[in-house]
Design a protein around this motif. Structure first.
Motif, PDB file in Angstrom:
ATOM      1  N   UNK A 419       0.820  -1.208   0.000  1.00 28.97           N
ATOM      2  CA  UNK A 419       0.000   0.000   0.000  1.00 28.97           C
ATOM      3  C   UNK A 419       0.850   1.252   0.000  1.00 28.97           C
ATOM      4  N   UNK A 420       0.478   2.226  -0.821  1.00 36.16           N
ATOM      5  CA  UNK A 420       1.225   3.486  -0.917  1.00 36.16           C
ATOM      6  C   UNK A 420       2.129   3.561  -2.128  1.00 36.16           C
ATOM      7  N   UNK A 421       2.403   2.444  -2.776  1.00 38.57           N
ATOM      8  CA  UNK A 421       3.315   2.423  -3.926  1.00 38.57           C
ATOM      9  C   UNK A 421       2.736   3.212  -5.098  1.00 38.57           C
ATOM     10  N   UNK A 422       1.389   3.365  -5.126  1.00 38.08           N
ATOM     11  CA  UNK A 422       0.789   4.132  -6.226  1.00 38.08           C
ATOM     12  C   UNK A 422       1.271   5.576  -6.218  1.00 38.08           C
ATOM     13  N   UNK A 423       1.705   6.084  -5.074  1.00 33.43           N
ATOM     14  CA  UNK A 423       2.268   7.437  -5.042  1.00 33.43           C
ATOM     15  C   UNK A 423       3.538   7.508  -5.883  1.00 33.43           C
ATOM     16  N   UNK A 424       4.334   6.455  -5.834  1.00 33.06           N
ATOM     17  CA  UNK A 424       5.554   6.402  -6.644  1.00 33.06           C
ATOM     18  C   UNK A 424       5.183   6.276  -8.120  1.00 33.06           C
ATOM     19  N   UNK A 425       4.175   5.430  -8.407  1.00 38.43           N
ATOM     20  CA  UNK A 425       3.753   5.246  -9.795  1.00 38.43           C
ATOM     21  C   UNK A 425       3.232   6.557 -10.384  1.00 38.43           C
ATOM     22  N   UNK A 426       2.442   7.294  -9.609  1.00 41.03           N
ATOM     23  CA  UNK A 426       1.910   8.575 -10.091  1.00 41.03           C
ATOM     24  C   UNK A 426       3.031   9.581 -10.316  1.00 41.03           C
ATOM     25  N   UNK A 427       3.963   9.664  -9.395  1.00 41.71           N
ATOM     26  CA  UNK A 427       5.096  10.582  -9.535  1.00 41.71           C
ATOM     27  C   UNK A 427       5.897  10.246 -10.785  1.00 41.71           C
ATOM     28  N   UNK A 428       6.170   8.966 -10.981  1.00 41.87           N
ATOM     29  CA  UNK A 428       6.960   8.555 -12.131  1.00 41.87           C
ATOM     30  C   UNK A 428       6.204   8.799 -13.436  1.00 41.87           C
ATOM     31  N   UNK A 429       4.868   8.571 -13.409  1.00 46.54           N
ATOM     32  CA  UNK A 429       4.079   8.812 -14.619  1.00 46.54           C
ATOM     33  C   UNK A 429       4.145  10.287 -15.026  1.00 46.54           C
ATOM     34  N   UNK A 430       4.043  11.175 -14.063  1.00 42.31           N
ATOM     35  CA  UNK A 430       4.124  12.604 -14.378  1.00 42.31           C
ATOM     36  C   UNK A 430       5.518  12.988 -14.858  1.00 42.31           C
ATOM     37  N   UNK A 431       6.553  12.365 -14.310  1.00 45.59           N
ATOM     38  CA  UNK A 431       7.913  12.654 -14.759  1.00 45.59           C
ATOM     39  C   UNK A 431       8.100  12.235 -16.213  1.00 45.59           C
ATOM     40  N   UNK A 432       7.600  11.063 -16.576  1.00 41.47           N
ATOM     41  CA  UNK A 432       7.745  10.634 -17.978  1.00 41.47           C
ATOM     42  C   UNK A 432       6.829  11.451 -18.895  1.00 41.47           C
ATOM     43  N   UNK A 433       5.663  11.878 -18.350  1.00 43.15           N
ATOM     44  CA  UNK A 433       4.724  12.711 -19.112  1.00 43.15           C
ATOM     45  C   UNK A 433       5.413  14.003 -19.551  1.00 43.15           C
ATOM     46  N   UNK A 434       6.066  14.668 -18.594  1.00 41.67           N
ATOM     47  CA  UNK A 434       6.689  15.955 -18.901  1.00 41.67           C
ATOM     48  C   UNK A 434       8.084  15.803 -19.515  1.00 41.67           C
ATOM     49  N   UNK A 435       8.662  14.600 -19.469  1.00 39.80           N
ATOM     50  CA  UNK A 435       9.921  14.359 -20.184  1.00 39.80           C
ATOM     51  C   UNK A 435       9.668  14.132 -21.668  1.00 39.80           C
ATOM     52  N   UNK A 436       8.412  13.851 -22.025  1.00 41.11           N
ATOM     53  CA  UNK A 436       8.052  13.703 -23.431  1.00 41.11           C
ATOM     54  C   UNK A 436       8.309  12.332 -24.011  1.00 41.11           C
ATOM     55  N   UNK A 437       8.578  11.325 -23.153  1.00 43.55           N
ATOM     56  CA  UNK A 437       8.804   9.978 -23.688  1.00 43.55           C
ATOM     57  C   UNK A 437       7.470   9.256 -23.859  1.00 43.55           C
ATOM     58  N   UNK A 438       7.499   8.139 -24.539  1.00 42.89           N
ATOM     59  CA  UNK A 438       6.279   7.476 -24.993  1.00 42.89           C
ATOM     60  C   UNK A 438       5.708   6.518 -23.949  1.00 42.89           C
ATOM     61  N   UNK A 439       4.487   6.775 -23.427  1.00 41.80           N
ATOM     62  CA  UNK A 439       3.853   5.803 -22.520  1.00 41.80           C
ATOM     63  C   UNK A 439       3.460   4.547 -23.296  1.00 41.80           C
ATOM     64  N   UNK A 440       3.692   3.384 -22.701  1.00 40.29           N
ATOM     65  CA  UNK A 440       3.330   2.113 -23.333  1.00 40.29           C
ATOM     66  C   UNK A 440       2.161   1.465 -22.596  1.00 40.29           C
ATOM     67  N   UNK A 441       2.188   1.514 -21.259  1.00 42.60           N
ATOM     68  CA  UNK A 441       1.102   0.941 -20.451  1.00 42.60           C
ATOM     69  C   UNK A 441       0.968   1.757 -19.169  1.00 42.60           C
ATOM     70  N   UNK A 442      -0.249   2.169 -18.876  1.00 44.29           N
ATOM     71  CA  UNK A 442      -0.512   2.800 -17.585  1.00 44.29           C
ATOM     72  C   UNK A 442      -2.009   2.776 -17.341  1.00 44.29           C
ATOM     73  N   UNK A 443      -2.403   2.866 -16.080  1.00 49.50           N
ATOM     74  CA  UNK A 443      -3.809   2.884 -15.728  1.00 49.50           C
ATOM     75  C   UNK A 443      -4.026   3.732 -14.496  1.00 49.50           C
ATOM     76  N   UNK A 444      -5.145   4.473 -14.494  1.00 49.41           N
ATOM     77  CA  UNK A 444      -5.469   5.324 -13.360  1.00 49.41           C
ATOM     78  C   UNK A 444      -6.190   4.521 -12.288  1.00 49.41           C
ATOM     79  N   UNK A 445      -6.322   5.101 -11.100  1.00 49.93           N
ATOM     80  CA  UNK A 445      -7.117   4.487 -10.041  1.00 49.93           C
ATOM     81  C   UNK A 445      -8.578   4.422 -10.476  1.00 49.93           C
ATOM     82  N   UNK A 446      -9.332   3.493  -9.896  1.00 50.36           N
ATOM     83  CA  UNK A 446     -10.731   3.345 -10.282  1.00 50.36           C
ATOM     84  C   UNK A 446     -11.553   4.566  -9.886  1.00 50.36           C
ATOM     85  N   UNK A 447     -11.248   5.183  -8.728  1.00 52.16           N
ATOM     86  CA  UNK A 447     -11.872   6.463  -8.393  1.00 52.16           C
ATOM     87  C   UNK A 447     -10.787   7.486  -8.080  1.00 52.16           C
TER      88      UNK A 447
END
Length: 566
Positions: A419-447
């Motif tokens: 529990x809590x690891x999603x905070x790391x996943x969200x942080x990393x997703x935003x870092x790759x988002x703004x780095x401009x690299x290509x997302x291959x697989x990701x999913x948001x929380x259900x709510x």
């Protein structure tokens, strides 16, 4: 004048006389022997001479005996066993035996032959039920067939073990039926009948076993060996050597030594002394310094002794004596991927992006987020490579350093490991988002979770949902991750492909109100209500002072129902 009488040739007179003689003998044979069996005829000691066929049948049925009650001893190769004649479908054919003992008819030749002979010993005729015989022989094969065994040489610690070869024998069922019939006729209960077999010779002979023992096995474990690696001197006992030695045959049946190099390398007797000289190469550590990527800590070389190097050193010593059982092990220098010298060549010169997520302090969050950051920090992603969160962090288990915490499962909070690891996943997703690299697989929380940017967050689940991206920047990419008790930060260091990347969040649509539930579950976690909605976030790429393209990312959030625990 006297009448003339024709003369009869002497040959005709002789033939007539002969015919009268044979005829007389034939009549005499019929008179003397009639339909009886020749006198002196016996079947396995039972006298049937002079009897009629019917009488002979009755006598043989009474006196010939019941051989089905006597198990027949048989032999398959070197193994012996018995066959129950009755179950094998073997029995005396009394009628056939009498047919064999009696004359074949009343023709002159048979009658005359019977007049001048006095019977003799007649072998009984055997009746064979082929189906039962084959079934019985199949059973014998299962019990007595012998698999071929090659000769072998093994080691039990410091002792040599020899296995002598054994020829294989497989019963030839088709050919064995006749042999079984012959055994039944002989009724020799003292000597087993050798049934026909197919023989298989071992590939490794007894001579080869003796040669291998003499030439290698006994010298190999006769004494310890002494090794030196980078000045570290240590001894490998003969028991340890034997535990990792085997001998294997080649295609010609010749035995050759095999050393389990990996097993020997991991054996405590070897691993402990080598652990003092082996080190792991460490990449230079980078950090973001404004728009630059700078070296925070220099790289270090590593030193290792591989199983291959160990085997190369040990094997030649095993047939030596005395001082000859000492040698040197090669120590290999391993180089890091990222160094102060090559960081610029790899393109690790700029801060491509940086993102931080804050969270409420909790012991489980601090520990799980810190462990994930530890595993992610320093990841080097070369051009064209795809990075995976699950592959890098591994399963979130206690053995991997994670503890139970709060996660979202089936649209509600629950307790589970990691529990809590999603905070790391969200942080990393935003870092790759703004780095401009290509997302291959990701999913948001259900709510939706309020501390994350809506439409721009991610979660992960072992075995079902990963966070992956491909480095399409053209240069290498370095992930720097760090955390505190209340925050986690991820920096992407490399070479920017675009001047700037921004985000545009659209309005919430398809808004849906939450419900309310009361839970009596012992593991219930209370939950505040929050509406569900859809939202679209656009990633906007800028280069040369102008917008060059946009990428839309649509996210659907279900309502977060209120849960009251009672």
């Amino acid at each position: 004048m006297r009448p003339r009488i024709a003369s009869v040739p002497s040959v005709a007179l002789a033939g007539g006389t002969l015919a009268l003689g044979i005829g007389g003998l034939y009549l005499a044979g019929l008179a003397v022997t009639g339909g009886e069996i020749d006198s002196g005829t016996t079947v396995r000691g039972v006298e049937i001479g002079g009897l009629s066929r019917a009488e002979a049948v009755r006598k043989l049925e009474r006196d010939l005996g019941a051989p089905a009650a006597r198990d027949l001893p048989v032999k398959v190769g070197e193994r012996t066993g018995t066959v129950d004649p009755e179950r094998a479908g073997l029995s005396w054919d009394i009628q056939g035996t009498v047919d064999r003992a009696s004359r074949s008819g009343t023709d002159p030749v048979s009658v005359l032959r019977g007049l001048f002979r006095s019977g003799g010993t007649v072998e009984p005729v055997v009746r064979v039920d082929e189906g039962k015989a084959r079934a019985a022989l199949d059973g014998i094969a299962k019990r007595l067939d012998q698999k071929v065994r090659d000769g072998a040489v093994g080691f039990d610690g410091g002792r040599v073990e020899q296995t002598m070869p054994r020829t294989g024998y497989a019963l030839d069922v088709d050919a064995a039926v006749d042999a079984l019939r012959a055994a039944f006729v002989r009724q020799d209960l003292r000597s087993p009948t050798a049934l026909p077999v197919r023989e298989t010779r071992p590939a490794v002979t007894a001579g080869e076993v003796r040669r291998a023992v003499r030439a290698f096995a006994e010298p190999a474990v006769s004494a310890p060996v002494t090794l030196t690696a980078a000045g570290e001197r240590f001894t490998v006992p003969r028991e340890v050597l034997g535990a990792h030695l085997t001998m294997r045959p080649d295609d010609r049946g010749r035995l050759h030594p095999r050393l389990d190099e990996k097993g020997l390398r991991e054996d405590p007797a070897v691993d402990r002394p080598l652990d003092r000289i082996t080190t792991t190469a460490a990449d230079a550590e980078l950090r973001a310094d404004g728009d630059k990527a700078v070296i925070a800590k220099d790289a270090t070389l590593g030193h290792e002794v591989t199983g291959e190097a160990l085997g190369k050193a040990v094997l030649p010593l095993l047939t030596a004596k005395g001082d000859g059982r000492a040698g040197t092990v090669e120590v290999r220098t391993t180089r890091p991927e990222v160094t102060r010298e090559n960081a610029a060549q790899l393109g690790l010169t700029q801060t491509m992006s940086s993102f931080t997520v804050d969270f409420e302090p909790a012991e489980y969050r601090t520990r799980n987020i810190g462990r994930a950051v530890e595993l992610i920090n320093g990841s080097l992603v070369r051009p064209g490579e795809t990075w995976s969160f699950n592959r890098t962090v591994g399963e979130r288990t206690e053995a991997n350093g994670f503890v139970d915490g709060i996660i979202i499962l089936n649209d509600k909070y629950t307790k589970a490991s990691g529990g809590g690891v999603s905070s790391v996943a969200t942080t990393l997703y935003n870092a790759l988002f703004f780095a401009g690299v290509k997302p291959v697989e990701h999913g948001a929380h259900s709510f939706y979770i309020e501390r994350y940017p809506e439409g721009r967050e991610a979660t992960v689940a072992w075995g079902s949902l990963d966070l992956r991206f491909t480095n399409d920047s053209g240069k290498a990419l370095y992930i720097q991750a760090e955390s505190t008790d209340t925050s986690v930060t991820v920096n992407f260091l490399g070479t920017r492909k675009y001047d700037e990347i921004t985000s545009v969040t659209g309005p919430r649509t398809a808004v849906k109100k939450p419900g309310k539930h009361v839970s009596h579950d012992k593991e219930c976690v209370p939950q505040t209500p929050l509406e569900g909605f859809d939202v679209t976030v656009e990633r906007v790429f800028h280069d040369g002072g102008r917008e060059v393209r946009r990428e839309p990312y649509r996210t659907h959030y279900t309502p977060r129902d209120e849960i009251v625990c009672e």
